[in-house]
Design a protein around this motif. Sequence first.
Motif, PDB file in Angstrom:
ATOM      1  N   GLY A 107      33.480  40.431  79.458  1.00 23.03           N
ATOM      2  CA  GLY A 107      34.322  39.220  79.656  1.00 23.03           C
ATOM      3  C   GLY A 107      34.363  38.320  78.483  1.00 23.03           C
ATOM      4  O   GLY A 107      35.125  37.416  78.110  1.00 23.03           O
ATOM      5  N   HIS A 108      33.343  38.665  77.414  1.00 22.90           N
ATOM      6  CA  HIS A 108      33.247  37.870  76.248  1.00 22.90           C
ATOM      7  C   HIS A 108      34.319  38.751  75.207  1.00 22.90           C
ATOM      8  O   HIS A 108      34.429  39.823  75.167  1.00 22.90           O
ATOM      9  N   PRO A 109      35.161  37.744  74.565  1.00 19.06           N
ATOM     10  CA  PRO A 109      36.149  38.467  73.509  1.00 19.06           C
ATOM     11  C   PRO A 109      35.781  39.085  72.392  1.00 19.06           C
ATOM     12  O   PRO A 109      35.284  38.246  71.515  1.00 19.06           O
ATOM     13  N   ILE A 110      35.534  40.428  72.343  1.00 24.43           N
ATOM     14  CA  ILE A 110      35.035  40.900  71.400  1.00 24.43           C
ATOM     15  C   ILE A 110      35.640  42.610  71.465  1.00 24.43           C
ATOM     16  O   ILE A 110      36.051  43.199  72.611  1.00 24.43           O
ATOM     17  N   SER A 111      36.057  43.192  70.507  1.00 19.53           N
ATOM     18  CA  SER A 111      36.868  44.494  70.440  1.00 19.53           C
ATOM     19  C   SER A 111      36.385  45.045  68.919  1.00 19.53           C
ATOM     20  O   SER A 111      35.916  44.530  67.970  1.00 19.53           O
ATOM     21  N   CYS A 112      36.972  46.548  68.698  1.00 25.03           N
ATOM     22  CA  CYS A 112      36.447  46.992  67.616  1.00 25.03           C
ATOM     23  C   CYS A 112      37.561  48.235  67.178  1.00 25.03           C
ATOM     24  O   CYS A 112      38.063  48.739  68.353  1.00 25.03           O
TER      25      CYS A 112
END
Length: 474
Positions: free
Chosen positions: A258-263
């Motif tokens: 739910g926290h905005p992080i991607s990779c």
Amino acid sequence: MRELYSKQDTLALREKHIGPSCKIFFAADPIKIMRARGQYMFDEKGERYLDCINNVAHVGHCHPEVVKAAAKQMELLNTNSRFLHDNIIEFAKRLTATLPQTLSVCYFTNSGAYHGHLSSLIEISPYKFQEGKDVKKESVHVAPAPDMYRGKYREDHEDPSTAYADEVKKIIEEAQSRGRKIAAFIAESMQSCGGQIIPPAGYFQKVAEHVRQAGGVFIADEVQVGFGRVGKHFWSFQMSGEDFVPDIVTMGKPMGNGHPISCVVTTKEIAEAFSSSGMEYFNTYGGNPVSCAVGLAVLDVIEKENLQGNAVRVGKHLIELLKEQKAKHPLIGDIRGIGLFIGIDLVKDHEERTPATAEAQHVIYEMKGKGILLSADGPHRNVLKIKPPMCFTKEDAKFLVDHLDDVLTVLEEVMDSRSGSVVSENTACRTKTPKEEHVELPNLSATDAREIHSRKRNGACSDQHVLLSKRLKT
């Protein structure tokens, strides 16, 4: 938790201040969610909903360990990733340890949105193509989805993986004949918006071979299906076997619970080629200390709570329950899935496999009324998709299937009353629906609904039908 505005005011203010292109779930009757925990969400009245679609809250809504990690790091430091900090290094180290050895370089970002929001990325997303508008560029080539239920090559084909891979080969050859080069092939490891499609074994290996021979790279999109959702593997592409390794992997959504992080993870060779081009990559929030602390906590919870094992056990149980329903309900054409990634393909006719689009929309609203959140997807929006938080239990699975049974029973009785039964080889009723007749769903009044609900079919055919004149438009 106290509301700032009434639901009616919230809707009005959203219409006024939020861009209209930003759609909401259940637009005809939206839910106002106030809080969530585990696999459950709660509205402003305290009503509980079983969340069967939220693959963002991967380890469970508001997991205490994830919340604790975010708060602890927030008290110490949050800044951009140009400063030296251990969290980003530790997170990159832990992430790449779950991947094949060659995938060793990370680029952190702060959005988990499909293939991206840039026009250049929307152009390679058939899901975003608009009917009646020519948005597909000459440089974009769309291969047939490797759908073995509704696609060009189906379950009775002797070698569907080769057949679908040959379609990619043909596209490459046609592009080359026009003087074009191949840059990349990108696909979800399992298609979610495409209708919960699991590619046949060997397909990705064959595609990768064709693409690489043409000078391109293979990009595996794990944004929706990664982080152990399939159970036996941490990444969905790993279902293809150890002899298949993508050149680039994208990941997001469940990564931060739910926290905005991607990779984006790639090889050292590709990272060095990108750097040598002279293009500097920098993202203000990508890989910040708080985001990385959250990501590390998610990895910890997946391991400590054995959520991959849970996906195997509960997913297998749920698929077994759904297959029992398939034998009972003619509206169910196909059950497909692995782990906690499952699709229910609704059809009007088993022989033609005609998508039951309106019926699928009716089902998801009826299920919402019973406190269960589902959604429909696929090109025809007739596939009920199930991809819940990974803490989903066998009891949740039974609760879901029991109510789905009720909803389908009522719906099929109504359809029978208007135009005859949908044909299924596994049902006792075999009155075929005339192909030329279009079935529209009736608008059930409270009295009608009570009357139909009082007549549960229980595997037998009812000779009495309620004739309803109103129609539900979806």
